[in-house]
Write a protein that holds these residues in place. Sequence first.
Motif, PDB file in Angstrom:
ATOM      1  N   ALA A 335       0.829  -1.210   0.000  1.00  0.00           N
ATOM      2  CA  ALA A 335       0.000   0.000   0.000  1.00  0.00           C
ATOM      3  C   ALA A 335       0.863   1.259   0.000  1.00  0.00           C
ATOM      4  O   ALA A 335       0.574   2.225  -0.724  1.00  0.00           O
ATOM      5  CB  ALA A 335      -0.927  -0.019   1.213  1.00  0.00           C
ATOM      6  N   ASP A 336       1.935   1.245   0.796  1.00  0.00           N
ATOM      7  CA  ASP A 336       2.819   2.423   0.835  1.00  0.00           C
ATOM      8  C   ASP A 336       3.531   2.618  -0.505  1.00  0.00           C
ATOM      9  O   ASP A 336       3.701   3.757  -0.970  1.00  0.00           O
ATOM     10  CB  ASP A 336       3.846   2.270   1.959  1.00  0.00           C
ATOM     11  CG  ASP A 336       3.221   2.482   3.333  1.00  0.00           C
ATOM     12  OD1 ASP A 336       2.145   3.115   3.389  1.00  0.00           O
ATOM     13  OD2 ASP A 336       3.802   2.008   4.336  1.00  0.00           O
ATOM     14  N   ARG A 337       3.960   1.535  -1.122  1.00  0.00           N
ATOM     15  CA  ARG A 337       4.617   1.668  -2.420  1.00  0.00           C
ATOM     16  C   ARG A 337       3.643   2.196  -3.476  1.00  0.00           C
ATOM     17  O   ARG A 337       4.018   3.016  -4.329  1.00  0.00           O
ATOM     18  CB  ARG A 337       5.194   0.317  -2.855  1.00  0.00           C
ATOM     19  CG  ARG A 337       6.426  -0.109  -2.056  1.00  0.00           C
ATOM     20  CD  ARG A 337       7.102  -1.307  -2.704  1.00  0.00           C
ATOM     21  NE  ARG A 337       6.228  -2.489  -2.711  1.00  0.00           N
ATOM     22  CZ  ARG A 337       6.161  -3.380  -1.720  1.00  0.00           C
ATOM     23  NH1 ARG A 337       6.920  -3.209  -0.624  1.00  0.00           N
ATOM     24  NH2 ARG A 337       5.374  -4.430  -1.815  1.00  0.00           N
ATOM     25  N   THR A 338       2.410   1.730  -3.416  1.00  0.00           N
ATOM     26  CA  THR A 338       1.403   2.255  -4.343  1.00  0.00           C
ATOM     27  C   THR A 338       1.169   3.738  -4.109  1.00  0.00           C
ATOM     28  O   THR A 338       1.056   4.537  -5.056  1.00  0.00           O
ATOM     29  CB  THR A 338       0.095   1.475  -4.171  1.00  0.00           C
ATOM     30  OG1 THR A 338       0.335   0.077  -4.394  1.00  0.00           O
ATOM     31  CG2 THR A 338      -0.958   1.980  -5.134  1.00  0.00           C
ATOM     32  N   ALA A 339       1.110   4.137  -2.830  1.00  0.00           N
ATOM     33  CA  ALA A 339       0.929   5.559  -2.514  1.00  0.00           C
ATOM     34  C   ALA A 339       2.127   6.383  -2.979  1.00  0.00           C
ATOM     35  O   ALA A 339       1.968   7.503  -3.492  1.00  0.00           O
ATOM     36  CB  ALA A 339       0.711   5.723  -1.014  1.00  0.00           C
ATOM     37  N   ASP A 340       3.344   5.842  -2.804  1.00  0.00           N
ATOM     38  CA  ASP A 340       4.536   6.562  -3.260  1.00  0.00           C
ATOM     39  C   ASP A 340       4.517   6.733  -4.782  1.00  0.00           C
ATOM     40  O   ASP A 340       4.870   7.806  -5.301  1.00  0.00           O
ATOM     41  CB  ASP A 340       5.797   5.803  -2.839  1.00  0.00           C
ATOM     42  CG  ASP A 340       6.032   5.874  -1.334  1.00  0.00           C
ATOM     43  OD1 ASP A 340       5.501   6.818  -0.702  1.00  0.00           O
ATOM     44  OD2 ASP A 340       6.712   4.981  -0.797  1.00  0.00           O
ATOM     45  N   SER A 341       4.118   5.693  -5.480  1.00  0.00           N
ATOM     46  CA  SER A 341       4.041   5.794  -6.939  1.00  0.00           C
ATOM     47  C   SER A 341       3.025   6.846  -7.357  1.00  0.00           C
ATOM     48  O   SER A 341       3.277   7.654  -8.270  1.00  0.00           O
ATOM     49  CB  SER A 341       3.666   4.429  -7.536  1.00  0.00           C
ATOM     50  OG  SER A 341       4.640   3.452  -7.216  1.00  0.00           O
ATOM     51  N   ALA A 342       1.882   6.862  -6.678  1.00  0.00           N
ATOM     52  CA  ALA A 342       0.872   7.871  -6.994  1.00  0.00           C
ATOM     53  C   ALA A 342       1.379   9.273  -6.679  1.00  0.00           C
ATOM     54  O   ALA A 342       1.119  10.223  -7.430  1.00  0.00           O
ATOM     55  CB  ALA A 342      -0.412   7.573  -6.215  1.00  0.00           C
TER      56      ALA A 342
END
Length: 423
Positions: A335-342
Amino acid sequence: MSTQPESPGRTGSRAGRIARSTVSAVLITLTCVLVPVSLITVWVHDIALDTDRYVSTVAPLATDPAIEAAAVRRITQAADVRVDGTEVTSDIAAWMQSQGLPPKAGVAIRSLGPQLDSAIDQTVTKVATRFVGSDRFEKIWTRANRRAHSAVVHALTGQGRGAVGVGGGTVTLDVGTAVDQVRQDLVDAGLSPAAKIPDVDRQLVLFQSDQLKKIRSGAHLLDVVGNWLPVLTALLGAIGVLLARRRRRALVTTALCAAAACLVIAVVLVVARRYYLDHLPAQVQSPAAAAAVFDTLLRFLRVSLRTTMVLGVVVALGAYLSGAGRLPRALRGAADRTADSAARWSGGHGVRTGRTGTWVEAHRRWLTIGVLLVVALVFALWNHPTVLTVLLLVIVLLVALAVLALLAADGRNGEPAEHTAEP
């Protein structure tokens, strides 16, 4: 090799941990037992004292096919006590003779009495069916129950009066007002003997149990503690979790055990319904009406049990996913990696949160706790929540946590870019 004795402080600390763990286990067990009991107390208390809730509970009975059929049958029986073919033909013959009809014609008309019995019964049934299926019956039903909204508590405690009455272990439905209306309809239709329909024995037996006296005693006790037992149960559960050495595991255990206890009560209700309907006493005139009343009065209790089961599973799943296990950490990392990508994608398109994202990143833990508390407070203040309520609040919670994660990710990824651009 000699062993050193344990210091008094260490012994006392160990004894304290054992005592706390024991108290925690007892409180958690007591909480799991009291959760379904609390739901039952809330059901008894609210149905008895909330007029709107009570009316909305019993209103569907006015249009229930089983209740309508039983009411029509009982009204027809009441009308048939005094209205029969012989009496009607005698009245008609007397009237026609007074108008100059020959005596032989009067005798012939009187001989039609037995043949008219069936026709009169069909007429009364038709009028009663038309009345019960009309809006007038619904309005009479709702108005009577709104004036005496203690009917359900009367059915459970034997106190008060209403459309539903209790006496000697028997629950009855008063169809007297309906009989009066049908009597007037018959008179208006020209069937004058219908005016002689008696005013006695107009009760429709819906439920009968030799254990009703015990049920009423228990219901009275539940009504008394209805306001406080749910609060006490929540406090005991909170204290039990706080005293546990592994609080997250204790929360998961409490939530799942409470859900399991509610499941047991739900199964007991299904078994009790089947047993009762399979062993109906002779006093019950309509098994279908008895089933309709049983289901209607217990509908909100069943909804509460299902809601609590879903809530317990949701709380347990949330507590587990917030733990330090391999799967929870992997999910949170993804989830954090997805948020960082966004956040990097939005930053590349000129969308930045600036100091807001930095502040959210610094206070993310407390903000998350605040969101959880707000959602829990909304659920606690929600009037009679359902499974849909739980799912809706879960969606709101996930959206709020996703927004916090995106803001925090922008705060993590935005600051280095700003420092690089300054020189």
